[in-house]
Scaffold this active site. Structure first.
Site, PDB file in Angstrom:
ATOM      1  N   HIS A 166      -3.583  -5.794   1.315  1.00 14.07           N
ATOM      2  CA  HIS A 166      -3.260  -6.137   2.701  1.00 14.07           C
ATOM      3  C   HIS A 166      -3.806  -7.527   3.030  1.00 14.07           C
ATOM      4  O   HIS A 166      -4.799  -7.971   2.448  1.00 14.07           O
ATOM      5  CB  HIS A 166      -3.918  -5.148   3.667  1.00 14.07           C
ATOM      6  CG  HIS A 166      -3.344  -3.770   3.621  1.00 14.07           C
ATOM      7  ND1 HIS A 166      -2.162  -3.425   4.230  1.00 14.07           N
ATOM      8  CD2 HIS A 166      -3.818  -2.633   3.052  1.00 14.07           C
ATOM      9  CE1 HIS A 166      -1.922  -2.133   4.050  1.00 14.07           C
ATOM     10  NE2 HIS A 166      -2.913  -1.631   3.333  1.00 14.07           N
ATOM     11  N   CYS A 196       0.834  -1.195   0.000  1.00 18.38           N
ATOM     12  CA  CYS A 196       0.000   0.000   0.000  1.00 18.38           C
ATOM     13  C   CYS A 196       0.877   1.258   0.000  1.00 18.38           C
ATOM     14  O   CYS A 196       1.559   1.525  -0.970  1.00 18.38           O
ATOM     15  CB  CYS A 196      -0.973  -0.051   1.179  1.00 18.38           C
ATOM     16  SG  CYS A 196      -2.421   0.996   0.959  1.00 18.38           S
TER      17      CYS A 196
END
Length: 483
Positions: free
Chosen positions: A427, A330
């Site tokens: 994630h 991310c």
């Protein structure tokens, strides 16, 4: 009609989230329809819910303890700090605004109505709602307009159990002092107390329990010993993430100042063949690391500047020269590129900043947030993966042609030509057992946890057993009131 009880703390980090998770599992095992609820949370470690929003990671764990999917109504107000004076405000799962503290105080009446609305929806499908407070009701300077503790308890008519932390010392003063400073109507709302994190023989604190009960008039509901397996459960606060010393490969994780969604570390930390080392500010990245994992960030551009200020960019270059591997997730993925453009000033000033230049990709920040639970596979190993995306910005460039994940039918992520630098937006990948095993094998070690989800479930059961053994959960249930 549902009953409710609220767990508040005599201070921050007294273990409220863990106690609520344990109670959720205790009463769910008894056949009750239990739901967790936290009116206001502050955390950059968010979970993506089944209904497409985001809530605090602790409430997602508590939902798991109840055996139900996490939904946005379990945490209707989530504050995600972006600076020392301001935070992004998430309301019922969606971005509401970015507000400074004074502006947030003005918004509280509107937010209280939203929290009550979510609570009522949740209560309509439950037998018991266990509410978690935030911080401490002893912060009486924040009582006016409060939506996190007594203000919310008053709004829905919920009784309160107060928890003190004996591990930090002064637990009698914590609990009796809270009784002393609260206004009468708030003091009377508290019906019982618990002492948490005791080390040693709990009977040695019998006189302390009596002293608290005599001075407050509250029912004593138990002294909870330290729960040693707490580290096996997903942590909400980075301060609760400690370095784990395994016997195999070493993964170094720089602690970014606005680190976010660091639950990627939880499955790795449980592996005995992996050493996860959190690198605090002021320390260099270790020269013997096999992998440097750059985690998510709530403020990518700001954390990139801090990364350089720590000299970690120099350490990272040296790590690669030694043959090491790098993974960015991310915000960490965005940092690895050649440039980050922020044409709308989403993270501060309008403009562009130079990235670390380890991946030939560019990120453009945009107001739209990608928020979704996702599934896919790792083409290299054939392993199925599952996780979530929660980010702003779109990343593209030549190294995306070496995408290394297949997510929802599309190729995702980017890799360097030699494959030693990789990044992605997903994630939670390491919660997928087969993928985690292959990833660890690629670093030169062997996975030892064959079923991470089962290990978390077993730990929640152990936590419930711990609560049953040391707290008067029947008395606590009897204190719950219809709402």
């Amino acid at each position: 009609m549902a009953k409710a009880i609220m767990i508040q703390g005599a201070g921050s980090n007294v273990g409220k989230s863990m106690i609520v998770a344990g109670l959720c599992r205790v009463f769910a095992r008894r056949g009750l329809r239990v739901r967790p609820f936290k009116p206001q949370n502050m955390s950059n470690n968010a979970a993506v819910t089944s209904d497409g929003g985001e809530i605090g990671r602790a409430q997602a764990l508590q939902a798991l303890a109840c055996g139900v999917p996490a939904v946005v109504d379990m945490n209707p107000v989530l504050l995600k700090p972006e600076s020392d004076v301001g935070a992004q405000v998430i309301v019922q799962g969606k971005r509401f605004a970015t507000l400074k503290a004074r502006d947030y105080a003005k918004a509280k009446p509107e937010l209280l109505s939203k929290t009550v609305e979510s609570f009522q929806r949740l209560a309509a499908e439950a037998d018991l709602v266990i509410i978690e407070g935030a911080g401490s009701p002893a912060e009486i300077n924040l009582r006016s307009g409060d939506i996190a503790n007594m203000g919310f308890a008053e709004a829905v008519g919920a009784p309160v159990v107060l928890v003190g932390d004996i591990d930090r010392g002064g637990v009698i003063a914590q609990l009796v002092g809270t009784h002393a400073v609260l206004p009468m109507e708030d003091r009377d709302r508290i019906t019982g107390f618990m002492v948490n994190k005791f080390r040693g023989d709990v009977t040695l604190f019998d006189e302390g329990v009596t002293a608290i009960a005599e001075r407050t008039g509250w029912a004593a509901l138990g002294v909870l010993p330290w729960f040693g397996d707490a580290w096996k459960l997903p942590a909400e606060d980075i301060m609760d993430i400690g370095s784990s010393r395994g016997a195999g490969v070493k993964i170094a994780v720089p602690r970014l100042s606005r680190i976010a969604n660091f639950d990627d570390l939880d499955p790795l930390s449980m592996e005995g063949g992996v050493s996860v080392e959190i690198i605090e500010a002021g320390r260099p990245l270790p020269g013997d690391a096999d992998l440097v994992l750059i985690p998510g960030s709530k403020s990518t551009i700001g954390d990139l500047a801090d990364f350089r200020a720590q000299g970690w960019d120099i350490d990272l270059a040296a790590h690669l020269r030694r043959g090491g591997h790098v993974l960015g997730i991310c915000g960490g993925y965005q940092m690895l590129g050649t440039r980050i453009d922020d044409p709308d000033g989403i993270e501060g000033k309008v403009g562009s900043v130079e990235g670390l230049g380890l991946l030939d990709v560019t990120t453009v920040m945009s107001p739209e947030k990608q928020l979704a639970q996702v599934t896919g596979r790792d083409p290299a190993s054939g392993a199925d993966v599952a996780g979530y995306e929660i980010h702003i910005g779109q990343t593209s460039g030549p190294d995306c042609d070496r995408a290394w994940l297949q997510i929802e039918g599309r190729m995702a992520g980017a890799a360097s030509a030699d494959g030693r630098v990789r990044g992605c937006y997903v994630h939670g990948l390491f919660g997928s057992d087969a993928f985690r095993a292959q990833f660890i094998k690629g670093l030169g070690s062997t996975a030892q946890v064959s079923d991470y989800a089962a290990a978390v479930e077993a730990t929640l059961d152990a936590l419930a057993d711990h609560m049953e053994a040391h707290a008067d959960v029947d008395a606590l249930l009897s204190l719950a009131r219809e709402v």
